[in-house]
Design an enzyme around this catalytic site. Structure first.
Site, short mmCIF file in Angstrom:
data_model
loop_
_atom_site.label_atom_id
_atom_site.label_comp_id
_atom_site.label_asym_id
_atom_site.label_seq_id
_atom_site.Cartn_x
_atom_site.Cartn_y
_atom_site.Cartn_z
CE LYS A 124 15.14 -21.19 -13.95
NZ LYS A 124 14.81 -20.10 -13.01
CD GLU B 71 9.16 -12.62 -16.51
OE1 GLU B 71 10.34 -12.20 -16.60
OE2 GLU B 71 8.80 -13.46 -15.68
NE ARG C 117 17.90 -19.98 -16.54
CZ ARG C 117 17.49 -20.93 -17.36
NH1 ARG C 117 18.32 -21.87 -17.77
NH2 ARG C 117 16.23 -20.95 -17.79
CG HIS D 21 4.71 -15.16 -14.20
ND1 HIS D 21 5.23 -15.61 -13.00
CD2 HIS D 21 5.79 -14.85 -14.98
CE1 HIS D 21 6.55 -15.60 -13.06
NE2 HIS D 21 6.91 -15.15 -14.24
#
Length: 364
Positions: free
Chosen positions: A145, A187, A243, A266
């Protein structure tokens, strides 16, 4: 510690993710083996460039590459089309060909910028990702990405473009501030929630941002995160189905991040987004209350935010400009238990109800 290798095999490209100590010093040799070509352009921001860019450029030159370096201003606010244009002009000025390679050295912003520049230049040249932040190592450098932000929201202009190689040197993490390392942990926790209960329990019991955390165990955690990302991306490269689970916490998290004008990292934004959607899911009966409680406790154990004070109208506005919106619906990823999530398609009014249920101290 020995170097770990995770092999990624997507329909568009197969490549290795190398995770170990000191591997950044081998960038030239490894790039030569994976990519070939005669020229390389190193792309880094002005925070990372003084630390690693020259050494990487020298390694590439030693491997026979004609090497150039482009440095852009650090920060999410510079992940824009104007910066991308400057990078593309730099690739053209360096006379790179389709056989040559872009080497993106840095965190998630640099990986996005370098990857998208490589995807667009001459309709595609090779890119090597050299992540230097934990977040980039476990998430953004793997899977292809690439994007820039628009005024309307985060990552709205981009492409799927797989790297030819990922070089993750865990020694680079020593140069991160504790705050930036902790931000990245959002994450890491996410991957445990969506696919691996054992990893989640391990992370909750022994936070990896604790002082003196074992370096070998940290490398193992990074490797397991990359394996989780690999398994999902191999099965669904272009986010048609499976995904989408990687977006757990991101629909609300991106809205929180944008509402802060990107002053909140983030990983921290995703951590808060995970907690908000977990609370809402429990209140909707989509998961047990103890699932939401476990997620909130784990996030809190890292010192990451578990909620947001952003008003709900603002959150809804930013979230509904997100790429996960489809017409009058939004795809949201909700936990069913630790280690398992599902994608639900909800109407915009239903999504607003989830925001009201899960976000803010006054959430019902």
């Amino acid at each position: 510690m020995s170097t770990s290798t995770v092999h990624v095999s997507t329909p568009s490209r197969s490549y290795d993710v190398l995770i170990g100590q000191g591997v950044i010093d081998e960038t030239g040799t490894l790039t030569r083996q994976a990519c070939g070509g005669s020229a390389a352009c190193v792309i880094a921001d002005d925070n990372v460039a003084p630390l690693y860019a020259n050494a990487v450029a020298e390694s590439l030159a030693d491997a026979g590459y004609r090497t150039t370096l482009q440095v852009f201003p650090a920060g999410e606010k510079h992940k824009r089309l104007l910066t991308l244009s400057d990078l593309l002009e730099g690739l053209a000025a360096a006379e790179l060909t389709r056989d040559d390679v872009v080497v993106a050295v840095g965190g998630g912003v640099t990986g996005d910028m370098g990857g998208l520049a490589a995807a667009l230049y001459l309709r595609g040249c090779k890119v090597v990702q050299v992540p230097t932040s934990l977040l980039a190592m476990v998430d953004s450098s793997v899977g292809g990405k690439t994007a820039v932000d628009l005024e309307a929201g985060k990552n709205l202009a981009g492409a799927f473009f797989q790297p030819s190689l990922v070089i993750a040197d865990v020694d680079c993490l020593d140069t991160l501030t504790p705050e930036l390392f902790t931000d990245s942990c959002g994450e890491v926790i996410k991957h445990g929630v969506i696919r691996d209960e054992a990893l989640f329990r391990r992370l909750a019991a022994r936070p990896i941002n604790a002082e003196g955390f074992d370096p070998q165990e940290l490398q193992d955690v990074i490797c397991r995160n990359v394996e989780i990302k690999r398994d999902v991306v191999d099965a669904d490269e272009r986010e048609r189905g499976l995904r989408q689970i990687l977006n757990f916490g991101h629909t609300i998290g991106h809205a929180i991040e944008a509402a802060s004008d990107f002053s909140l990292g983030h990983g921290s934004s995703v951590a808060a987004g995970m907690c908000c959607i977990a609370r809402a899911s429990a209140r909707m009966g989509w998961c047990a209350q103890d699932v939401a409680d476990d997620i909130v406790r784990a996030v809190a154990a890292y010192g990451l935010p578990t909620d947001t004070a952003v008003d709900h109208d603002t959150l809804f506005s930013f979230a509904t400009h997100d790429k996960k919106r489809h017409g009058s619906t939004v795809n949201v990823v909700v936990p069913t238990r630790i280690g398992e999530v599902e994608v639900k398609t909800v109407s915009l009014p239903e999504f607003r109800h989830l925001v009201d249920l899960g976000c803010g101290t006054d959430a019902a």
